[in-house]
Design a protein around this motif. Structure first.
Motif, short mmCIF file in Angstrom:
data_model
loop_
_atom_site.label_atom_id
_atom_site.label_comp_id
_atom_site.label_asym_id
_atom_site.label_seq_id
_atom_site.Cartn_x
_atom_site.Cartn_y
_atom_site.Cartn_z
N ILE A 233 14.23 13.34 21.29
CA ILE A 233 15.15 14.42 21.19
C ILE A 233 15.61 14.69 19.37
N ASP A 234 15.55 15.54 19.22
CA ASP A 234 15.61 15.99 17.67
C ASP A 234 16.55 15.15 16.95
N GLY A 235 16.21 14.41 15.92
CA GLY A 235 17.02 13.73 14.91
C GLY A 235 17.49 12.30 15.52
N VAL A 236 17.30 11.84 16.80
CA VAL A 236 17.50 10.71 17.31
C VAL A 236 16.61 9.68 16.70
N GLU A 237 15.53 9.87 16.62
CA GLU A 237 14.30 8.71 16.20
C GLU A 237 14.88 8.19 14.83
N ASP A 238 15.43 9.15 13.94
CA ASP A 238 15.82 8.95 12.72
C ASP A 238 16.95 7.97 12.76
N ILE A 239 17.98 8.26 13.69
CA ILE A 239 19.22 7.63 13.95
C ILE A 239 18.89 6.03 14.38
N LEU A 240 17.84 5.87 15.21
CA LEU A 240 17.38 4.48 15.69
C LEU A 240 16.79 3.80 14.62
N PHE A 241 16.09 4.53 13.54
CA PHE A 241 15.14 3.84 12.47
C PHE A 241 16.41 3.36 11.55
N HIS A 242 17.47 3.99 11.26
CA HIS A 242 18.42 3.65 10.51
C HIS A 242 19.04 2.44 10.91
N LEU A 243 19.38 2.41 12.14
CA LEU A 243 20.21 1.34 12.86
C LEU A 243 19.13 0.10 13.01
N LYS A 244 18.04 0.19 12.97
CA LYS A 244 16.86 -1.02 13.12
C LYS A 244 16.95 -1.49 11.58
N GLN A 245 16.92 -0.68 10.47
CA GLN A 245 17.04 -0.95 9.18
C GLN A 245 18.26 -1.68 9.00
N ASN A 246 19.27 -1.28 9.33
CA ASN A 246 20.62 -2.14 9.06
C ASN A 246 21.03 -3.21 10.00
N ASP A 247 19.90 -3.75 10.91
CA ASP A 247 19.93 -4.91 11.62
C ASP A 247 21.07 -4.99 12.93
N TYR A 248 21.17 -3.82 13.36
CA TYR A 248 21.92 -3.66 14.63
C TYR A 248 21.09 -3.93 15.91
N GLU A 249 21.62 -4.45 16.76
CA GLU A 249 21.07 -4.93 18.01
C GLU A 249 21.04 -3.77 18.83
#
Length: 260
Positions: free
Chosen positions: A136-152
């Motif tokens: 879905i548009d924009g969601v991969e970017d959110i997941l990428f940033h959460l990963k970059q910031n070490d969220y589980e």
């Protein structure tokens, strides 16, 4: 349309506004940013490494129509050359749910998918679904940033073993763990047992879990066990809602790999 921010009272000091716009809200007092990881839940313990502070909140994402477009509403009726109304009237009322629960395999699904027992091209259906899977548009970017910031981040989804087809195409495991799939757990949303299984497995207080889903029924079930719930509408509003709950987004630095 916006994403609805639905933390369970009394975890927020102020009441939820009636406005449909997203309103910045303080992080619930019980949602600390770090916590000691219990030994049973610690990946570090499993590898023999020293235990590290656990970054909170833990995020639980529904997959279909929250992260990935669900082919059911358009591509599956088209594959069968039916309208959605015709498909709903002719399909077996429980076969897909049984498949999602892991109670039947795909061959059994093919035998009972239609009420009249008609046969169909199972491999063709799977190929049609795989073709339709996309972020879905924009969601991969959110997941990428959460990963970059070490969220589980974990998937928390009603889906059959075909989640492996989603993974093969989109590689969601770059950003989240396929921890809670109905086909492997044997439970489905909105059963409270599914949510309680998740917090028990994660060794985390429900108030330290943010659950994101496009269906209000599933959000209400999460609230019922003490989680914070976000009703997904689009990626822009989801990011704003996460930020209002104190979730941090790491900036993308020059030279970092961009999501596609």
């Amino acid at each position: 349309m916006v994403s609805s921010l639905l933390p369970r009272a009394p975890y927020l000091a102020s009441s939820i506004p009636k406005s449909t716009a997203s309103t910045p809200l303080r992080r619930p007092p019980c949602m600390s940013s770090t916590s000691a990881v219990p030994a049973a839940a610690s990946a570090a313990a499993a590898t023999g490494e020293a235990s590290q502070p656990r970054k909170l909140p833990v995020l639980l994402f529904d997959v279909m129509d929250t992260v990935v477009r669900d082919p059911f509403y358009n591509h599956i009726p088209a594959f069968f050359q039916m309208s959605m109304k015709e498909l709903l009237e002719s399909k077996h009322p429980t076969a897909w749910s049984e498949f999602e629960m892991g109670l039947i395999d795909e061959n059994e699904l093919a035998k009972k998918f239609f009420n009249d027992g008609r046969s169909f091209d199972l491999e063709g259906l799977k190929a049609s679904m795989v073709k339709a899977y996309e972020y879905i548009d924009g969601v991969e970017d959110i997941l990428f940033h959460l990963k970059q910031n070490d969220y589980e981040v974990h998937a928390f989804t009603n889906y059959p073993v075909w989640y492996q087809l989603v993974e093969e195409k989109l590689k969601l495991s770059k950003y989240l763990s396929w921890t809670f799939c109905s086909c492997t757990v044997g439970k489905r949303k909105p059963s409270p047992d599914f949510y309680l299984h998740a917090v028990d497995h994660l060794h985390v207080d429900p108030a330290n879990c943010i659950f994101i889903d496009d269906r209000m029924t599933n959000i209400e079930a999460a609230l019922g066990v003490g989680m914070v719930g976000l009703h997904f509408k689009n990626a822009e509003m989801l990011k704003k809602d996460l930020c209002s709950l104190g979730v941090e987004f790491a900036p993308v630095h020059e030279g970092e790999i961009q999501v596609q």
